[in-house]
Design a protein around this motif. Structure first.
Motif, PDB file in Angstrom:
ATOM      1  N   PHE A  13       0.833  -1.207   0.000  1.00 13.99           N
ATOM      2  CA  PHE A  13       0.000   0.000   0.000  1.00 13.99           C
ATOM      3  C   PHE A  13       0.869   1.259   0.000  1.00 13.99           C
ATOM      4  O   PHE A  13       0.533   2.249  -0.657  1.00 13.99           O
ATOM      5  CB  PHE A  13      -0.932   0.008   1.217  1.00 13.99           C
ATOM      6  CG  PHE A  13      -2.179  -0.807   1.029  1.00 13.99           C
ATOM      7  CD1 PHE A  13      -3.079  -0.514   0.012  1.00 13.99           C
ATOM      8  CD2 PHE A  13      -2.467  -1.885   1.861  1.00 13.99           C
ATOM      9  CE1 PHE A  13      -4.236  -1.270  -0.172  1.00 13.99           C
ATOM     10  CE2 PHE A  13      -3.620  -2.644   1.683  1.00 13.99           C
ATOM     11  CZ  PHE A  13      -4.504  -2.328   0.673  1.00 13.99           C
ATOM     12  N   LYS A  14       1.991   1.211   0.703  1.00 10.60           N
ATOM     13  CA  LYS A  14       2.860   2.385   0.781  1.00 10.60           C
ATOM     14  C   LYS A  14       3.479   2.710  -0.575  1.00 10.60           C
ATOM     15  O   LYS A  14       3.496   3.866  -1.009  1.00 10.60           O
ATOM     16  CB  LYS A  14       3.962   2.140   1.816  1.00 10.60           C
ATOM     17  CG  LYS A  14       4.918   3.312   1.968  1.00 10.60           C
ATOM     18  CD  LYS A  14       5.985   3.007   3.018  1.00 10.60           C
ATOM     19  CE  LYS A  14       6.965   4.168   3.155  1.00 10.60           C
ATOM     20  NZ  LYS A  14       8.009   3.865   4.174  1.00 10.60           N
ATOM     21  N   GLN A  15       3.979   1.671  -1.265  1.00 11.64           N
ATOM     22  CA  GLN A  15       4.631   1.887  -2.560  1.00 11.64           C
ATOM     23  C   GLN A  15       3.674   1.717  -3.745  1.00 11.64           C
ATOM     24  O   GLN A  15       4.102   1.841  -4.894  1.00 11.64           O
ATOM     25  CB  GLN A  15       5.824   0.941  -2.727  1.00 11.64           C
ATOM     26  CG  GLN A  15       6.949   1.163  -1.743  1.00 11.64           C
ATOM     27  CD  GLN A  15       8.239   0.565  -2.232  1.00 11.64           C
ATOM     28  OE1 GLN A  15       8.726   0.889  -3.309  1.00 11.64           O
ATOM     29  NE2 GLN A  15       8.812  -0.343  -1.424  1.00 11.64           N
ATOM     30  N   GLN A  16       2.403   1.401  -3.445  1.00 11.60           N
ATOM     31  CA  GLN A  16       1.380   1.281  -4.481  1.00 11.60           C
ATOM     32  C   GLN A  16       1.732   0.237  -5.556  1.00 11.60           C
ATOM     33  O   GLN A  16       1.906   0.550  -6.737  1.00 11.60           O
ATOM     34  CB  GLN A  16       1.112   2.634  -5.128  1.00 11.60           C
ATOM     35  CG  GLN A  16       0.419   3.644  -4.214  1.00 11.60           C
ATOM     36  CD  GLN A  16      -1.017   3.226  -3.875  1.00 11.60           C
ATOM     37  OE1 GLN A  16      -1.892   3.261  -4.748  1.00 11.60           O
ATOM     38  NE2 GLN A  16      -1.251   2.846  -2.631  1.00 11.60           N
ATOM     39  N   TYR A  17       1.864  -1.001  -5.112  1.00 10.84           N
ATOM     40  CA  TYR A  17       2.090  -2.104  -6.046  1.00 10.84           C
ATOM     41  C   TYR A  17       1.402  -3.356  -5.530  1.00 10.84           C
ATOM     42  O   TYR A  17       1.022  -3.443  -4.365  1.00 10.84           O
ATOM     43  CB  TYR A  17       3.588  -2.369  -6.228  1.00 10.84           C
ATOM     44  CG  TYR A  17       4.268  -3.011  -5.023  1.00 10.84           C
ATOM     45  CD1 TYR A  17       4.472  -4.388  -4.941  1.00 10.84           C
ATOM     46  CD2 TYR A  17       4.724  -2.224  -3.954  1.00 10.84           C
ATOM     47  CE1 TYR A  17       5.097  -4.970  -3.851  1.00 10.84           C
ATOM     48  CE2 TYR A  17       5.342  -2.800  -2.858  1.00 10.84           C
ATOM     49  CZ  TYR A  17       5.537  -4.176  -2.800  1.00 10.84           C
ATOM     50  OH  TYR A  17       6.153  -4.752  -1.708  1.00 10.84           O
ATOM     51  N   TRP A  18       1.241  -4.303  -6.414  1.00  8.24           N
ATOM     52  CA  TRP A  18       0.708  -5.613  -6.027  1.00  8.24           C
ATOM     53  C   TRP A  18       1.492  -6.666  -6.806  1.00  8.24           C
ATOM     54  O   TRP A  18       1.194  -6.976  -7.957  1.00  8.24           O
ATOM     55  CB  TRP A  18      -0.787  -5.719  -6.336  1.00  8.24           C
ATOM     56  CG  TRP A  18      -1.387  -7.024  -5.888  1.00  8.24           C
ATOM     57  CD1 TRP A  18      -1.499  -7.487  -4.616  1.00  8.24           C
ATOM     58  CD2 TRP A  18      -1.938  -8.046  -6.724  1.00  8.24           C
ATOM     59  NE1 TRP A  18      -2.090  -8.728  -4.600  1.00  8.24           N
ATOM     60  CE2 TRP A  18      -2.370  -9.084  -5.882  1.00  8.24           C
ATOM     61  CE3 TRP A  18      -2.121  -8.175  -8.098  1.00  8.24           C
ATOM     62  CZ2 TRP A  18      -2.971 -10.245  -6.367  1.00  8.24           C
ATOM     63  CZ3 TRP A  18      -2.718  -9.329  -8.584  1.00  8.24           C
ATOM     64  CH2 TRP A  18      -3.134 -10.344  -7.721  1.00  8.24           C
ATOM     65  N   GLU A  28      -7.175  -3.621   4.295  1.00  6.45           N
ATOM     66  CA  GLU A  28      -7.920  -2.804   3.353  1.00  6.45           C
ATOM     67  C   GLU A  28      -7.257  -1.442   3.227  1.00  6.45           C
ATOM     68  O   GLU A  28      -6.773  -0.881   4.210  1.00  6.45           O
ATOM     69  CB  GLU A  28      -9.370  -2.635   3.814  1.00  6.45           C
ATOM     70  CG  GLU A  28     -10.154  -3.938   3.862  1.00  6.45           C
ATOM     71  CD  GLU A  28     -11.591  -3.732   4.283  1.00  6.45           C
ATOM     72  OE1 GLU A  28     -11.955  -2.575   4.565  1.00  6.45           O
ATOM     73  OE2 GLU A  28     -12.350  -4.711   4.334  1.00  6.45           O
ATOM     74  N   GLY A  29      -7.230  -0.925   2.013  1.00 11.68           N
ATOM     75  CA  GLY A  29      -6.626   0.366   1.778  1.00 11.68           C
ATOM     76  C   GLY A  29      -6.939   0.854   0.378  1.00 11.68           C
ATOM     77  O   GLY A  29      -7.859   0.339  -0.275  1.00 11.68           O
ATOM     78  N   THR A  30      -6.180   1.821  -0.079  1.00  6.62           N
ATOM     79  CA  THR A  30      -6.365   2.370  -1.422  1.00  6.62           C
ATOM     80  C   THR A  30      -5.173   2.004  -2.284  1.00  6.62           C
ATOM     81  O   THR A  30      -4.024   2.302  -1.935  1.00  6.62           O
ATOM     82  CB  THR A  30      -6.521   3.896  -1.379  1.00  6.62           C
ATOM     83  OG1 THR A  30      -7.645   4.230  -0.544  1.00  6.62           O
ATOM     84  CG2 THR A  30      -6.755   4.459  -2.771  1.00  6.62           C
ATOM     85  N   LEU A  31      -5.445   1.359  -3.411  1.00  4.56           N
ATOM     86  CA  LEU A  31      -4.397   0.964  -4.345  1.00  4.56           C
ATOM     87  C   LEU A  31      -4.783   1.450  -5.732  1.00  4.56           C
ATOM     88  O   LEU A  31      -5.867   1.123  -6.223  1.00  4.56           O
ATOM     89  CB  LEU A  31      -4.233  -0.560  -4.345  1.00  4.56           C
ATOM     90  CG  LEU A  31      -3.037  -1.117  -5.123  1.00  4.56           C
ATOM     91  CD1 LEU A  31      -1.730  -0.670  -4.490  1.00  4.56           C
ATOM     92  CD2 LEU A  31      -3.099  -2.647  -5.160  1.00  4.56           C
ATOM     93  N   SER A  32      -3.920   2.260  -6.326  1.00  2.00           N
ATOM     94  CA  SER A  32      -4.190   2.856  -7.636  1.00  2.00           C
ATOM     95  C   SER A  32      -5.507   3.620  -7.646  1.00  2.00           C
ATOM     96  O   SER A  32      -6.274   3.566  -8.615  1.00  2.00           O
ATOM     97  CB  SER A  32      -4.197   1.762  -8.716  1.00  2.00           C
ATOM     98  OG  SER A  32      -2.949   1.110  -8.782  1.00  2.00           O
ATOM     99  N   GLY A  33      -5.798   4.287  -6.538  1.00  2.00           N
ATOM    100  CA  GLY A  33      -6.987   5.112  -6.446  1.00  2.00           C
ATOM    101  C   GLY A  33      -8.273   4.363  -6.171  1.00  2.00           C
ATOM    102  O   GLY A  33      -9.351   4.968  -6.184  1.00  2.00           O
ATOM    103  N   LYS A  34      -8.201   3.062  -5.896  1.00  2.38           N
ATOM    104  CA  LYS A  34      -9.403   2.260  -5.656  1.00  2.38           C
ATOM    105  C   LYS A  34      -9.326   1.575  -4.299  1.00  2.38           C
ATOM    106  O   LYS A  34      -8.243   1.154  -3.865  1.00  2.38           O
ATOM    107  CB  LYS A  34      -9.545   1.194  -6.751  1.00  2.38           C
ATOM    108  CG  LYS A  34      -9.777   1.743  -8.136  1.00  2.38           C
ATOM    109  CD  LYS A  34      -9.778   0.637  -9.178  1.00  2.38           C
ATOM    110  CE  LYS A  34     -10.837  -0.409  -8.876  1.00  2.38           C
ATOM    111  NZ  LYS A  34     -10.859  -1.470  -9.908  1.00  2.38           N
TER     112      LYS A  34
END
Length: 275
Positions: A87-92, A158-164
């Motif tokens: 979530f911090k670096q926005q990747y999966w 749960e969090g926000t990833l790529s704005g979703k």
């Protein structure tokens, strides 16, 4: 005996169809409203926790003759660090954009392993759906059933990833370094799994396992309505002549197709998870 006027008898099919569809809508909406109290959209009640993931994973292992995994505090900490980093670096992905590998988190949590693996999942609503998706993928399945693993750690966030809004799941499997292994120079065996795209059928099966009782009631009502519409089409020759000579003669096809499309749409909302 009461004589029914001819014109009233002609309009009876309209009334029956309207009442039938109205009943279906009331059942569907009523079930959703009842279930959505304390739940999420479409009555989705998330049954996705570390306890549930451990239970469903061990159910699969037992059914395949393997010993159950033990939940390990350090592995769970490592999984938590990994999901926070995603979530911090926005990747999966298994490897972070900065090159950090999954095995970094094992070491960060102080877990020494002789064999290790990682499974990821995104946007599922239940532990059963996550486990079923992993079992449908040969490599993910191998991680769950590998008899070299003795311990596991899970993290759900749960969090926000790529704005979703997104729900991420991390599972880390490990075999701790034994006293004998610690004295050897043999490199540890590491198993990693790349992301997979599930087939439409796999998503459908997983979605059915994820539906809540409220959604199941809706699907049953819609299915019955679709069957009734199909039979109405098969026996359309019994409709009043005026209806047979208009576009209403295909009403069964239109309604059955529409109801089936609605069923598929509802199920697809429960099969949108990724592994």
């Amino acid at each position: 005996m009461m004589l029914i006027p001819h014109h009233a008898n002609q309009f009876r099919p309209h009334l029956i169809r309207r009442v039938g569809l109205f009943v279906v809508v009331v059942l569907a909406v009523g079930a959703q409203l009842t279930s959505s109290i304390g739940g999420t959209a479409l009555g989705m009640q998330k049954e996705l926790s570390v306890t549930d993931l451990l239970r469903t994973s061990n159910e699969e292992r037992r059914s395949h003759g393997e010993a159950p995994l033990q939940l390990d505090e350090k592995l769970s900490r490592a999984a938590q660090l990994k999901v926070q980093d995603m979530f911090k670096q926005q990747y999966w992905a298994h490897d972070a954009p900065d090159g950090t590998s999954p095995w970094h988190w094992f070491k960060a949590a102080g877990y020494s392993y002789s064999y290790a693996g990682e499974n990821l999942a995104k946007d599922f609503t239940s532990a059963r759906a996550v486990t079923s998706a992993w079992m449908a993928s040969p490599d993910h399945r191998a991680n769950i059933l590998d008899n070299q693993y003795a311990q596991v750690g899970f993290a759900v966030m749960e969090g926000t990833l790529s704005g979703k809004a997104t729900t991420l799941v991390v599972a880390l499997y490990g075999a701790p370094v034994s006293a004998i292994a610690a004295t050897t120079t043999k490199a540890p065996a590491i198993a990693a799994v790349e992301g997979r795209t599930m087939s439409l059928w796999t998503r459908f099966v997983i979605a059915l396992q994820s539906v809540t009782p409220a959604v199941l009631v809706c699907l049953m009502a819609l299915t019955i309505a679709a069957i009734v519409a199909a039979f109405a089409q098969l026996y359309r020759s019994r409709l009043p002549k005026r209806l047979r000579q208009t576009h209403y003669r295909y009403h069964g096809i239109y309604k059955a197709a529409g109801l089936v499309s609605l069923i598929i749409t509802i199920i697809s909302l429960y099969g949108s998870g990724q592994i």
